[in-house]
Design a protein around this motif. Sequence first.
Motif, PDB file in Angstrom:
ATOM      1  N   VAL A  60      -6.689  33.034 -23.133  1.00 38.16           N
ATOM      2  CA  VAL A  60      -7.765  33.558 -22.278  1.00 38.16           C
ATOM      3  C   VAL A  60      -8.199  34.945 -22.762  1.00 38.16           C
ATOM      4  CG1 VAL A  60      -8.416  34.257 -19.943  1.00 38.16           C
ATOM      5  CG2 VAL A  60      -6.933  32.262 -20.291  1.00 38.16           C
ATOM      6  N   TYR A  61      -9.506  35.095 -22.950  1.00 39.57           N
ATOM      7  CA  TYR A  61     -10.102  36.395 -23.294  1.00 39.57           C
ATOM      8  C   TYR A  61     -10.887  36.870 -22.094  1.00 39.57           C
ATOM      9  CZ  TYR A  61      -8.779  35.104 -28.034  1.00 39.57           C
ATOM     10  OH  TYR A  61      -8.068  34.745 -29.134  1.00 39.57           O
ATOM     11  N   ARG A  62     -10.923  38.192 -21.917  1.00 48.93           N
ATOM     12  CA  ARG A  62     -11.647  38.733 -20.754  1.00 48.93           C
ATOM     13  C   ARG A  62     -12.488  39.933 -21.180  1.00 48.93           C
ATOM     14  NH1 ARG A  62      -9.348  36.195 -16.425  1.00 48.93           N
ATOM     15  NH2 ARG A  62      -7.171  35.611 -16.710  1.00 48.93           N
ATOM     16  N   ILE A  63     -13.540  40.130 -20.402  1.00 49.54           N
ATOM     17  CA  ILE A  63     -14.317  41.352 -20.571  1.00 49.54           C
ATOM     18  C   ILE A  63     -14.707  41.843 -19.185  1.00 49.54           C
ATOM     19  CG2 ILE A  63     -16.501  40.102 -20.934  1.00 49.54           C
ATOM     20  CD1 ILE A  63     -17.182  42.432 -22.970  1.00 49.54           C
ATOM     21  N   ARG A  64     -14.624  43.190 -18.998  1.00 46.57           N
ATOM     22  CA  ARG A  64     -14.801  43.775 -17.664  1.00 46.57           C
ATOM     23  C   ARG A  64     -15.917  44.799 -17.666  1.00 46.57           C
ATOM     24  NH1 ARG A  64      -8.362  44.699 -16.840  1.00 46.57           N
ATOM     25  NH2 ARG A  64      -7.916  42.542 -16.245  1.00 46.57           N
ATOM     26  N   PHE A  65     -16.543  44.919 -16.503  1.00 48.13           N
ATOM     27  CA  PHE A  65     -17.645  45.868 -16.353  1.00 48.13           C
ATOM     28  C   PHE A  65     -17.602  46.457 -14.946  1.00 48.13           C
ATOM     29  CE2 PHE A  65     -22.117  46.248 -14.765  1.00 48.13           C
ATOM     30  CZ  PHE A  65     -22.432  47.429 -15.429  1.00 48.13           C
ATOM     31  N   MET A  66     -17.782  47.784 -14.864  1.00 44.05           N
ATOM     32  CA  MET A  66     -17.879  48.451 -13.558  1.00 44.05           C
ATOM     33  C   MET A  66     -19.317  48.904 -13.345  1.00 44.05           C
ATOM     34  SD  MET A  66     -16.270  52.040 -12.182  1.00 44.05           S
ATOM     35  CE  MET A  66     -17.501  53.003 -13.065  1.00 44.05           C
ATOM     36  N   PRO A  67     -20.064  48.259 -12.450  1.00 41.22           N
ATOM     37  CA  PRO A  67     -21.460  48.666 -12.226  1.00 41.22           C
ATOM     38  C   PRO A  67     -21.543  49.954 -11.413  1.00 41.22           C
ATOM     39  CG  PRO A  67     -20.891  46.845 -10.781  1.00 41.22           C
ATOM     40  CD  PRO A  67     -19.683  47.086 -11.626  1.00 41.22           C
ATOM     41  N   SER A  68     -22.435  50.824 -11.828  1.00 36.47           N
ATOM     42  CA  SER A  68     -22.610  52.100 -11.123  1.00 36.47           C
ATOM     43  C   SER A  68     -23.795  52.078 -10.155  1.00 36.47           C
ATOM     44  CB  SER A  68     -22.796  53.230 -12.146  1.00 36.47           C
ATOM     45  OG  SER A  68     -21.643  53.341 -12.950  1.00 36.47           O
TER      46      SER A  68
END
Lengths: 523, 523
Positions: A60-68
């Motif tokens: 499993v590969y993941r990518i994360r993002f925190m929206p401002s």
Amino acid sequence: MDQKNEMFMQQTTCSRWGIFEVGIDGPKDGNPFIEQKVTGIFKGDNETVSCDGFYDGDGVYRIRFMPSFEGVYTYQIQTTFGGDCAGSFTVTAPKENAHGPVRVANTYHMAYEDGTPYYSIGTTCYVWELQSDELIEQTFETLKNSAFNKIRFCIFPKHYDYNLREPRSYPYEGTPMDSSVLTTENFWDYTGKTEGNHLDLTRFNPAHFQHIENCIRCLGELGIEADLIMMHPYDRWGFSQMTREQDDLYWNYAVSRFSAFANVWWSLANEYDLMPHKTLDDWEHYATILCEKDPYHHMRSIHNCISLYDFSKPWITHCSVQRTDLYKSAECTNELRERYRKPVVLDEIAYEGDIQHGWGNLTGEEMLRRFWEAACRGGYPGHGETYLNKENILWWSHGGKLHGESHKRFGFLLDRLKETPGLGLQPCNRTWDEVCAVPQEITPGEAECGCKEYYLIYYSFMRPAFREFHFDDKSSWHVRVIDTWNMTIEDRGSFQGKFKVTLPAKPYMAVQIWREGADIHLL
Amino acid sequence: MDQKNEMFMQQTTCSRWGIFEVGIDGPKDGNPFIEQKVTGIFKGDNETVSCDGFYDGDGVYRIRFMPSFEGVYTYQIQTTFGGDCAGSFTVTAPKENAHGPVRVANTYHMAYEDGTPYYSIGTTCYVWELQSDELIEQTFETLKNSAFNKIRFCIFPKHYDYNLREPRSYPYEGTPMDSSVLTTENFWDYTGKTEGNHLDLTRFNPAHFQHIENCIRCLGELGIEADLIMMHPYDRWGFSQMTREQDDLYWNYAVSRFSAFANVWWSLANEYDLMPHKTLDDWEHYATILCEKDPYHHMRSIHNCISLYDFSKPWITHCSVQRTDLYKSAECTNELRERYRKPVVLDEIAYEGDIQHGWGNLTGEEMLRRFWEAACRGGYPGHGETYLNKENILWWSHGGKLHGESHKRFGFLLDRLKETPGLGLQPCNRTWDEVCAVPQEITPGEAECGCKEYYLIYYSFMRPAFREFHFDDKSSWHVRVIDTWNMTIEDRGSFQGKFKVTLPAKPYMAVQIWREGADIHLL
């Protein structure tokens, strides 16, 4: 600890300052940590963010993002293994008590991204998160009932006095050296890269990081900043002596995993100057990785032993100070502010406790005194506790329960900080024999202390039976006398002209004085 | 005070370090202080001393000599008024408890001239001797029951907060300004040379000096050094702003009167740097007078406010320090020793009390802590007390009774100093987190702290529950645990190799450790 895996589920919405995460199936063969790459672009009306994903094990590969910002976002993910994908999601209002990452707000002071002031009251528990579930649960319980809003801790396990037990997990695959040979007498001989360690420093153990992330998330829910100590010298495994390539792999992996957590701070090292295998160029190199790869620019600093790092470097957001003098600690806040013109966070001003080391046997009174000194000089103090106890669990390293006295009084200090008009305090040179704080002025520079609206004056170890004041001849001045140790506040009412305030001739007293009619909100 | 006038009678004998005095009748007319001169030569087998006499009022001139050896002496006196005379006398053994003037004995430490070690435990009572007979008597009673062996006080009266009353006498003829106009509010306006003073600064008041001499003599009988503050800034009469000629007259007069007292020390000024009418050249000029006119070369120094005087000047026998930092005081002893290589006497490390000024509101605990810090760093601490009280008599200025707690514990410290093998302690850099003293080595320089015979280790505000020691593998080491506040000593017996000493996890503890068989004389 409540294992919430909400963030790992398929998402179509995400709260502001929450985490939007995409999971992609991919290859398990070879070394995915090195051979594969995931990158993404996240676009909303107000921001476009590029960032890296990471391999989380089990294919499993993941990518994360925190929206401002709130609103509709689209994303495009590219992979080296044919897992490219794209989509969109909606960012909703922030969760209750979510205020965004902490930022430097006015040179010396901090606020969350939504503008809520952040008065840092920190503590140190180096490897609390690498202990047993029970102990971690106890630490959370302690934190929940405390005034702490920042905690410093390490990603790598720690090898040190009172720290010889096995961590719950290692950050790399493989087997570590047999720790049963360690004693309190011989452990100093096992430093750095010791024989018997068979760890593959190119293959991470995703469970180690998943667990830390869960801890970061739970801290966030408690309103506590996670000040991540990325490197440190207390090592028997070789993590402090990795090659440049291994270090790069580690930094990139950690940044791709942790950056999207709103409450993350980066501490490049604890006691960077005790790591002889690292040069100043190395630290600047890691800083460059952070600046390039953390799209949210979380707070960044580096902590010293003997010699402060050069906090004037542009990548450093705040001073992270271990005191360098046995006698003067928080008292140096003024100089540090003047020299660096950044928030002064005194992460280590010695710890309350009774161990044999001079850095770990302050009384509660002295610890609290250092907190007030720091705060009334416009800096932010840090706590730690090193009391001997039967369980051999010292808060400073393992978390658990607090045994001391100072921590009970930090909430009272925090309330006084919250009463400051504007954002933060600055020292004022009213007289040489008191610590006088006034509201932070927007123009940097120390206050000459003409007549201000508000004064918070602290008498430290001195214990006057009275003090005389004379601010002006026109105004009425309201006075409250504060016992910082017993946490009492006496309202003394209104004074004019030259006036005298009687005090109980005890140490650790403070006085609040404000011009009547000023915009003060007492708690 | 018992008015003994023995020293003013016709003498044919004199004890060693006593005073041989010749009185001569002479003219009263004109200004004898300026117009007449008396000089003498005193010869014994081992010394020839020239010195000046002085006019003592009522047509009587006097000249004094302090013999440093036993045996037969002759003298010849010359006068400007035809009163020349000559004679001989026998110097007998010193009186019991007379040990001669204090001298610098081994760079950092002092001894009386007969070799008896002198561990200075000082106090400050600026104008105790200018108070009423009753109050002076009370001060002597207090001193008699104390461990103090040095007291600082002024020749000129003092004008300052809590110091507005008239002194018992003035050093000059004439009438001072009307002090009934003074209030605690307005006294700051009366500084230096104020209107209304009609004092003749060329005509001394001998009674003022006779009284001070009697006080010096009584102090000597109590074994207390009289550290005479010759000039100071706290002035409403103009004594701090005299002309060069007036100053010269004063210095010569004082030196001719006081030098023969074995227990005199010279402090050129209190807070020299608060006297804007005096230049560094002026101070060097006064020092030259002292060096030329005091044949016994009593201890000489000068005390600061903001900035230390340059103690490396050859005329300065010891550092007389007012601490220049609110937080670090006695802790600077090491640096001062290294820099000046002279005894470090910390005459002002703030005072125990509860007045509003930061220099006068330490707790007894903090005062005692500073005493132990100073002593275990090879320096000599000084006390003062500024407690508010109904009588408005503050020890620091007026003497009288002590109200505090620290002074009760100085004798206990003094006993520990007397237990030091050799003469005096020197700091030793054993570890960073304790104050470790070892016996002073003859070769100047700080101890590298290999293995010594004797250690006195102080933990200050830190409070370890134990400490580990390892000096060598062969010797037996004897350990005593000392509670400096409660004045208890626990003998812990003998240890070998690496050993652990349990401690009560309280502040203000010390440990004495010596190699068994070493030449230690416990009190």
